[in-house]
Design a protein around this motif. Sequence first.
Motif, PDB file in Angstrom:
ATOM      1  N   LEU A 158       0.856  -1.172   0.000  1.00 54.78           N
ATOM      2  CA  LEU A 158       0.000   0.000   0.000  1.00 54.78           C
ATOM      3  C   LEU A 158       0.899   1.231   0.000  1.00 54.78           C
ATOM      4  O   LEU A 158       1.676   1.445   0.943  1.00 54.78           O
ATOM      5  N   TYR A 159       0.812   2.027  -1.045  1.00 52.65           N
ATOM      6  CA  TYR A 159       1.659   3.207  -1.144  1.00 52.65           C
ATOM      7  C   TYR A 159       1.097   4.343  -0.292  1.00 52.65           C
ATOM      8  O   TYR A 159       0.054   4.200   0.353  1.00 52.65           O
ATOM      9  N   ALA A 160       1.789   5.466  -0.280  1.00 60.78           N
ATOM     10  CA  ALA A 160       1.512   6.538   0.680  1.00 60.78           C
ATOM     11  C   ALA A 160       0.055   7.002   0.654  1.00 60.78           C
ATOM     12  O   ALA A 160      -0.563   7.125  -0.399  1.00 60.78           O
ATOM     13  N   ASN A 161      -0.474   7.213   1.878  1.00 68.15           N
ATOM     14  CA  ASN A 161      -1.775   7.863   2.069  1.00 68.15           C
ATOM     15  C   ASN A 161      -2.949   7.066   1.526  1.00 68.15           C
ATOM     16  O   ASN A 161      -3.959   7.638   1.102  1.00 68.15           O
ATOM     17  N   VAL A 162      -2.861   5.764   1.555  1.00 73.36           N
ATOM     18  CA  VAL A 162      -4.019   4.912   1.269  1.00 73.36           C
ATOM     19  C   VAL A 162      -4.859   4.809   2.532  1.00 73.36           C
ATOM     20  O   VAL A 162      -4.328   4.649   3.634  1.00 73.36           O
ATOM     21  N   SER A 163      -6.182   4.880   2.379  1.00 80.43           N
ATOM     22  CA  SER A 163      -7.103   4.735   3.508  1.00 80.43           C
ATOM     23  C   SER A 163      -7.923   3.467   3.343  1.00 80.43           C
ATOM     24  O   SER A 163      -8.581   3.278   2.308  1.00 80.43           O
ATOM     25  N   VAL A 164      -7.872   2.612   4.353  1.00 75.39           N
ATOM     26  CA  VAL A 164      -8.623   1.353   4.343  1.00 75.39           C
ATOM     27  C   VAL A 164      -9.558   1.364   5.544  1.00 75.39           C
ATOM     28  O   VAL A 164      -9.113   1.394   6.692  1.00 75.39           O
ATOM     29  N   TYR A 165     -10.861   1.355   5.287  1.00 77.19           N
ATOM     30  CA  TYR A 165     -11.840   1.433   6.361  1.00 77.19           C
ATOM     31  C   TYR A 165     -11.965   0.093   7.103  1.00 77.19           C
ATOM     32  O   TYR A 165     -11.402  -0.924   6.691  1.00 77.19           O
ATOM     33  N   ASP A 166     -12.746   0.098   8.175  1.00 80.62           N
ATOM     34  CA  ASP A 166     -12.917  -1.070   9.035  1.00 80.62           C
ATOM     35  C   ASP A 166     -13.409  -2.287   8.241  1.00 80.62           C
ATOM     36  O   ASP A 166     -14.214  -2.162   7.309  1.00 80.62           O
ATOM     37  N   ASN A 167     -12.915  -3.455   8.645  1.00 78.76           N
ATOM     38  CA  ASN A 167     -13.417  -4.771   8.205  1.00 78.76           C
ATOM     39  C   ASN A 167     -13.087  -5.144   6.757  1.00 78.76           C
ATOM     40  O   ASN A 167     -13.531  -6.184   6.278  1.00 78.76           O
ATOM     41  N   VAL A 168     -12.305  -4.336   6.080  1.00 76.37           N
ATOM     42  CA  VAL A 168     -11.939  -4.640   4.696  1.00 76.37           C
ATOM     43  C   VAL A 168     -10.956  -5.806   4.652  1.00 76.37           C
ATOM     44  O   VAL A 168     -10.100  -5.952   5.528  1.00 76.37           O
TER      45      VAL A 168
END
Length: 347
Positions: A158-168
């Motif tokens: 995952l490169y810079a500033n990726v956002s992964v929300y809960d439960n993914v």
Amino acid sequence: MSISTRQASLQELADIVGATIKGDPNTLISGIATLELAQQNELSFFSNRKYHKFLKITQATVVILHADDLADCPSNAIVVADPYLAYAKIATWLTQTPIQKTQIAPSVIMADNVQLGENSLIGANVVIGENSNISNNVSLHAGCVIGKNVTIANNSVLYANVSVYDNVQIGEQCIIHSGAVIGSDGFGIANEKGQWLKVPQLGTVIIGDKVEVGANTTIDRGAIEDTVIENGVKLDNLIQIAHNVHIGEHTAIAGCVGVAGSSTIGKQCAIGGGSGILGHLTIADHVHITATSLVTKSIKESGVYSSGTPLQENAQWHKNFIRFKQLDKMARRISELEKKLNKIAKT
């Protein structure tokens, strides 16, 4: 410009793709460049006839090419049926980053009960929520935010500033580029007397293995069921995947495509850039949709599909647009004329 790589012999590279060779199998290469700019100890490839003039004069030490072009190659060669595919495999092998030892930046914020695998790279200002599982050889570059109960499988980046929300859930060997957002709320709203009421988005996003997600692409979580991206899917930059969408394995989608909610796209499809797919549609396997097309109905058979009109000089476009608005009247007139002709023919 050339790209430095690990050093390898001609035979080693040929073995990666099961190719035959022309030249000394012990010849070493340590870089990659175009046919035009390549120098000694560098690898190039030839797959486009536009560059045939450069093949004849290239200084590359090794060229990947088809057998039909071998006579025009002045250097060592790797001979394959599909040079571009072979180049992709060889270049990937040559530029692979060695497995790192675990590195965790001092500014990382990691909640309780996070499971962190071996050889992980966790960059500056990364945040990882509780009960998340980050597997072996995963790289989370600076500024990534990982929610609660997230799973990221082995060898994903995952490169810079990726956002992964809960439960993914993210599978193995995935690449997610900067600015991507995985698991944000889908656009679920209900109208109450002219005002919009948010509908809770209770599903999640499940991403398979070897998926690539482009920069600033967004994939929304499902409303109740999950949004699913199957193995091998490739998503370009600036794509919007809405809630409950299901994309079949090895489908490729080019930049600026929007896929509305609850649509299903089959396996091994190709969606051209700037296309739009309306909600609740089904697209069959092996469908190719050309750039800037608008899909308004389900596609039940494989094939190539297009919509829209090509760019024209503005004055001509205006004339054609006026004619387009007249099509219904013209169709009715033609129908009436056909009826009259049929009557005449019967008399």
